[in-house]
Design a protein around this motif. Structure first.
Motif, PDB file in Angstrom:
ATOM      1  N   ALA A  19       0.826  -1.207   0.000  1.00 28.92           N
ATOM      2  CA  ALA A  19       0.000   0.000   0.000  1.00 28.92           C
ATOM      3  C   ALA A  19       0.857   1.252   0.000  1.00 28.92           C
ATOM      4  O   ALA A  19       0.611   2.211  -0.739  1.00 28.92           O
ATOM      5  N   SER A  20       1.888   1.252   0.848  1.00 30.86           N
ATOM      6  CA  SER A  20       2.778   2.403   0.948  1.00 30.86           C
ATOM      7  C   SER A  20       3.550   2.638  -0.344  1.00 30.86           C
ATOM      8  O   SER A  20       3.712   3.772  -0.803  1.00 30.86           O
ATOM      9  N   TYR A  21       4.039   1.554  -0.945  1.00 25.06           N
ATOM     10  CA  TYR A  21       4.832   1.673  -2.167  1.00 25.06           C
ATOM     11  C   TYR A  21       3.986   2.225  -3.314  1.00 25.06           C
ATOM     12  O   TYR A  21       4.411   3.155  -4.020  1.00 25.06           O
ATOM     13  N   CYS A  22       2.797   1.684  -3.504  1.00 19.07           N
ATOM     14  CA  CYS A  22       1.925   2.146  -4.585  1.00 19.07           C
ATOM     15  C   CYS A  22       1.559   3.611  -4.393  1.00 19.07           C
ATOM     16  O   CYS A  22       1.579   4.399  -5.339  1.00 19.07           O
ATOM     17  N   ALA A  23       1.233   3.984  -3.149  1.00 17.86           N
ATOM     18  CA  ALA A  23       0.893   5.378  -2.875  1.00 17.86           C
ATOM     19  C   ALA A  23       2.095   6.291  -3.088  1.00 17.86           C
ATOM     20  O   ALA A  23       1.982   7.374  -3.668  1.00 17.86           O
ATOM     21  N   GLY A  24       3.259   5.837  -2.647  1.00 12.12           N
ATOM     22  CA  GLY A  24       4.453   6.668  -2.714  1.00 12.12           C
ATOM     23  C   GLY A  24       4.963   6.926  -4.119  1.00 12.12           C
ATOM     24  O   GLY A  24       5.704   7.887  -4.349  1.00 12.12           O
ATOM     25  N   LEU A  25       4.603   6.085  -5.066  1.00  6.47           N
ATOM     26  CA  LEU A  25       5.030   6.313  -6.439  1.00  6.47           C
ATOM     27  C   LEU A  25       4.469   7.610  -6.996  1.00  6.47           C
ATOM     28  O   LEU A  25       5.063   8.222  -7.890  1.00  6.47           O
ATOM     29  N   LEU A  26       3.315   8.045  -6.461  1.00  7.34           N
ATOM     30  CA  LEU A  26       2.627   9.200  -7.053  1.00  7.34           C
ATOM     31  C   LEU A  26       2.280  10.292  -6.048  1.00  7.34           C
ATOM     32  O   LEU A  26       1.818  11.359  -6.440  1.00  7.34           O
ATOM     33  N   ASN A  27       2.499  10.047  -4.767  1.00  8.62           N
ATOM     34  CA  ASN A  27       2.143  11.025  -3.738  1.00  8.62           C
ATOM     35  C   ASN A  27       3.275  11.092  -2.729  1.00  8.62           C
ATOM     36  O   ASN A  27       3.491  10.141  -1.974  1.00  8.62           O
ATOM     37  N   SER A  28       3.972  12.201  -2.711  1.00  9.12           N
ATOM     38  CA  SER A  28       5.183  12.298  -1.885  1.00  9.12           C
ATOM     39  C   SER A  28       4.876  12.216  -0.391  1.00  9.12           C
ATOM     40  O   SER A  28       5.684  11.734   0.382  1.00  9.12           O
ATOM     41  N   ASN A  29       3.717  12.696   0.032  1.00  8.23           N
ATOM     42  CA  ASN A  29       3.372  12.669   1.457  1.00  8.23           C
ATOM     43  C   ASN A  29       2.341  11.562   1.672  1.00  8.23           C
ATOM     44  O   ASN A  29       1.216  11.782   2.083  1.00  8.23           O
ATOM     45  N   HIS A  30       2.765  10.334   1.416  1.00  5.38           N
ATOM     46  CA  HIS A  30       1.813   9.253   1.201  1.00  5.38           C
ATOM     47  C   HIS A  30       1.477   8.415   2.412  1.00  5.38           C
ATOM     48  O   HIS A  30       0.354   7.935   2.547  1.00  5.38           O
ATOM     49  N   THR A  31       2.420   8.178   3.320  1.00  4.82           N
ATOM     50  CA  THR A  31       2.203   7.201   4.382  1.00  4.82           C
ATOM     51  C   THR A  31       2.592   7.775   5.736  1.00  4.82           C
ATOM     52  O   THR A  31       3.645   8.395   5.888  1.00  4.82           O
ATOM     53  N   LYS A  32       1.703   7.560   6.708  1.00  2.00           N
ATOM     54  CA  LYS A  32       1.957   7.955   8.088  1.00  2.00           C
ATOM     55  C   LYS A  32       1.702   6.752   8.972  1.00  2.00           C
ATOM     56  O   LYS A  32       0.877   5.898   8.677  1.00  2.00           O
ATOM     57  N   GLU A  33       2.399   6.709  10.097  1.00  3.17           N
ATOM     58  CA  GLU A  33       2.260   5.574  11.005  1.00  3.17           C
ATOM     59  C   GLU A  33       2.224   6.051  12.450  1.00  3.17           C
ATOM     60  O   GLU A  33       2.973   6.944  12.845  1.00  3.17           O
ATOM     61  N   ILE A  34       1.295   5.466  13.216  1.00  2.00           N
ATOM     62  CA  ILE A  34       1.323   5.587  14.671  1.00  2.00           C
ATOM     63  C   ILE A  34       1.348   4.159  15.211  1.00  2.00           C
ATOM     64  O   ILE A  34       1.273   3.199  14.451  1.00  2.00           O
ATOM     65  N   THR A  35       1.472   4.009  16.507  1.00  2.00           N
ATOM     66  CA  THR A  35       1.555   2.668  17.077  1.00  2.00           C
ATOM     67  C   THR A  35       0.322   1.848  16.690  1.00  2.00           C
ATOM     68  O   THR A  35      -0.806   2.217  16.999  1.00  2.00           O
ATOM     69  N   GLY A  36       0.564   0.770  15.965  1.00  2.01           N
ATOM     70  CA  GLY A  36      -0.515  -0.155  15.656  1.00  2.01           C
ATOM     71  C   GLY A  36      -1.241   0.068  14.358  1.00  2.01           C
ATOM     72  O   GLY A  36      -2.087  -0.750  13.984  1.00  2.01           O
TER      73      GLY A  36
END
Length: 265
Positions: A19-36
């Motif tokens: 999910a992160s890789y596909c999003a990151g190919l086209l959206n620079s601010n694509h993935t955020k993470e918190i605990t869990g």
């Protein structure tokens, strides 16, 4: 591989990374993470491209603030995958607009133990399999869009693959797309995604008018043969509960359930 919680975690890590890789190919601010929980935003109004993966139980208000409010502000659908052993509160999530859909079975296999020909049948159809190059991405997009069940979702998927075609192949090399053609007509497609610790099998789809003829099974086995040539040790996938038999017969093990929720603004 020990088929236990660690194997299920392998499936879910691959899901997060995909999910992160596909999003990151086209959206620079694509993935955020918190605990869990990991949240990936593709930038498209797509429920299948925008995803959140949860591996622990948390109060609904945390999911609302970190995931639901984020996508609601963008008027964007998304899919929430929940992989923890303890379930979420379906009623509370429904009140927030997250609808429970059919759960998927997390499946894992050691690649060198795969037996892709074990379930071979006479298909009765002459299929040609090919790896998707840049010029074939619009064709692959048409297959995926036709099988997604929604005109709006299909349009967003087409936009995604059109944008993907503009990215040099070496920059998206962790994604390998495949088409099955019957008498030169594209009838099915699927993808292999390479993360650091496993290959993942995604988006296996046969066009509705061609289902029930063994085409999806043949494409599945073709992808397993491609995996056998990989340096990866493990192959992972998600499968509906009623479609486990083929993977099981080819060397996969079921390692747990992954709940699925969908939000549509």
């Amino acid at each position: 591989m020990k088929y236990s919680l660690s194997a299920k975690n392998l499936v879910c890590r691959n899901l997060e990374t995909h999910a992160s890789y596909c999003a990151g190919l086209l959206n620079s601010n694509h993935t955020k993470e918190i605990t869990g929980i990991v949240r990936s935003d593709s930038g498209f109004l797509s429920g299948s491209l925008n995803q959140a993966v949860s591996n622990s139980v948390m109060p609904p208000r945390i999911l609302q603030r970190f995931v639901l409010d984020y996508f609601a502000e963008r008027h964007s659908p998304f899919t929430l995958w929940h992989s923890a052993t303890k379930p979420l509160d379906d009623r509370a999530l429904s009140e927030l607009g997250l609808q429970r859909k059919q759960s998927q079975v997390a499946m894992a296999a050691e690649i060198q133990r795969l037996t892709p020909d074990a379930a071979a049948e006479e298909e009765g159809d002459k299929l040609v399999f090919s790896s998707v190059k840049k010029e074939d991405l619009p064709i692959y997009a048409e297959v995926q869009a036709a099988g997604c069940g929604s005109a709006q979702e299909g349009a967003q998927l087409k936009k995604f693959y059109q944008a993907l075609a503009e990215i040099p192949e070496q920059k998206r090399a962790r994604l390998r797309f495949f088409l099955a053609r019957l008498e030169d007509t594209p009838v099915a497609g699927g993808c292999l995604f390479a993360s650091a610790d496993a290959l993942g099998l995604y988006d296996l789809l046969t066009l509705e008018g061609y289902r029930g003829r063994g085409i999806g099974r043949a494409l599945f086995r073709h992808l397993l043969k491609q995996a056998l040539a990989s340096h990866h040790r493990s192959l992972v996938a998600l499968a509906p509960a009623d479609k486990q038999q083929l993977p099981l017969s080819c060397g996969f093990y079921a390692v747990g359930e992954v709940a699925r929720y969908v939000y549509s603004p």
